[in-house]
Write an enzyme that holds these catalytic residues in place. Sequence first.
Site, mmCIF file in Angstrom:
data_model
loop_
_atom_site.group_PDB
_atom_site.id
_atom_site.type_symbol
_atom_site.label_atom_id
_atom_site.label_comp_id
_atom_site.label_asym_id
_atom_site.label_seq_id
_atom_site.Cartn_x
_atom_site.Cartn_y
_atom_site.Cartn_z
ATOM 1 N NE ARG A 54 -0.414 1.541 3.829
ATOM 2 C CZ ARG A 54 0.367 2.104 3.955
ATOM 3 N NH1 ARG A 54 1.636 1.373 4.225
ATOM 4 N NH2 ARG A 54 0.434 3.521 3.825
ATOM 5 N N GLY A 55 0.241 2.359 -0.191
ATOM 6 C CA GLY A 55 0.972 3.444 -0.226
ATOM 7 C C GLY A 55 1.208 3.822 -1.610
ATOM 8 C CB ALA A 56 1.376 7.392 -3.378
ATOM 9 N NE ARG A 94 -5.886 1.056 -2.363
ATOM 10 C CZ ARG A 94 -5.344 1.586 -0.995
ATOM 11 N NH1 ARG A 94 -4.183 1.088 -0.880
ATOM 12 N NH2 ARG A 94 -6.077 2.431 -0.435
ATOM 13 C CD GLN A 207 -3.663 2.786 6.636
ATOM 14 O OE1 GLN A 207 -4.622 3.169 7.477
ATOM 15 N NE2 GLN A 207 -4.224 2.657 5.253
ATOM 16 C CG ASP A 248 -2.717 8.285 -1.146
ATOM 17 O OD1 ASP A 248 -2.783 8.942 -0.019
ATOM 18 O OD2 ASP A 248 -2.279 7.062 -1.052
ATOM 19 C CG ASN A 258 -2.361 11.787 2.590
ATOM 20 O OD1 ASN A 258 -1.738 11.077 1.958
ATOM 21 N ND2 ASN A 258 -2.171 12.003 3.893
ATOM 22 C CE LYS A 259 -5.347 5.936 3.797
ATOM 23 N NZ LYS A 259 -6.199 4.974 2.959
HETATM 24 O O1 MRU Z 1 -4.411 3.182 1.821
HETATM 25 P P1 MRU Z 1 -3.155 3.419 1.865
HETATM 26 O O2 MRU Z 1 -2.770 2.937 2.942
HETATM 27 O O3 MRU Z 1 -2.735 2.826 0.691
HETATM 28 O O4 MRU Z 1 -2.947 4.942 1.629
HETATM 29 C C1 MRU Z 1 -1.776 5.509 1.375
HETATM 30 C C2 MRU Z 1 -1.178 6.015 2.557
HETATM 31 O O5 MRU Z 1 -0.743 5.599 3.394
HETATM 32 C C3 MRU Z 1 -1.638 7.499 2.858
HETATM 33 O O6 MRU Z 1 -2.531 7.984 2.185
HETATM 34 C C4 MRU Z 1 -0.261 8.356 2.801
HETATM 35 O O7 MRU Z 1 -0.298 9.335 3.498
HETATM 36 C C5 MRU Z 1 -0.049 8.600 1.200
HETATM 37 S S1 MRU Z 1 0.784 7.431 0.513
HETATM 38 C C6 MRU Z 1 2.322 7.775 0.595
#
Ligand code: MRU
Length: 367
Positions: A54-56, A94, A207, A248, A258-259
């Site tokens: 996960r994560g961008a 996603r 997270q 993201d 972002n989250k």
């Molecule tokens: O749903 P996720 O865990 O893939 O979301 C991504 C994240 O962890 C956050 O939004 C994060 O701050 C940015 S991704 C580098």
Amino acid sequence: MKINNVYYRTIWPDPENEKVVKIIDQRRLPYNLVIEELRTPEQAGRAIKEMQVRGAGLIGATAAFGMYLAALQAPEEDFDDYFAGCGRALLATRPTAVNLAWAVDRQLRAVTGENSPAAKIKKSFEIACAIADSDADACRRIGEYGLQIIRELSEKKKGGTVNILTHCNAGWLAFVDYGSATSPIYAAHREGLDIHVWVDETRPWLQGAQLTTWELQQEGVPHTLISDNTGGLLMQKRKVDMVIVGSDRTTHTGDVANKIGTYLKALAARDNSVPFYVALPSSTLDWKTDNGEDIPIEERSPAEVLTVSGLGEDLKEITVNISPPGVRALNYGFDVTPARLVTALITERGIVQPDRESIARLMNRDL
Ligand code: MRU
């Protein structure tokens, strides 16, 4: 970064088997370090969708390696169609993180230019490795630029503790290495600056509670876990010197997806004159979308809101319900913070104001 003093990336090609890509299964952290093998593009897609990765940045790198696995499997007579189809399937996993589309597109453009299937496979592997390397390198450089901001705050406080609030996990686990929001934090800690991190737990997936705390522990960075609703009070009490979050997807006009929950932190930061920074590699920039309101927001299973997972008394991983049976839940994964609430973006090319002109200038793009 290191886990128990052993260097890891979050994704890597198996040096012993060229048909295998390895990942750390993030659903098992922080309790168990489990390495999984990806052998097919379908497995790569599932790993993204089900958030083993996960994560961008890491979503982008996994998609890139997923395309390499697709190239290995592609039938000779129908290579390009099969390859493009795998790209479409990966794109559907996603919707919000733009690195996914960026990585798939880079693979498609590079590979279709090659003549033979063998050359296409070779190219696809090179591109996947280059995407992973450049992600790690961009994050390292984000750390160097972000360090300057923390250093200035530390000087202003005459060496007193700089309190940094972060949301979710924009750490090395969200990328190939270093992380975006955490990279300046690691750089400041290594430089010996006195820093402390407030970690938002980040419901529903946790997270922050499960991944960011674990990362900071591994690096020995002082931190405190807080519930998602605590940041505003801490800002009012002057206990937050800066906020750094990841992204993201950031539009080329400076709006930041972002989250979920990030927007509320940005509002509280503005009301309390706390600087609000967003750290991102340029691969997270969306050059097509002008307005953050048009960013597709992922809606995930209500089950993630209705349950919580952790370690049971017998040290087994368990998931428990937190509401009465039959309760309805809504689970948006992200929100959008408008550019006007963002102090600056920290990128691998430098620190930039969140507006169309400044971003285009820094990235050498035509307006
Ligand atoms: O749903 P996720 O865990 O893939 O979301 C991504 C994240 O962890 C956050 O939004 C994060 O701050 C940015 S991704 C580098």
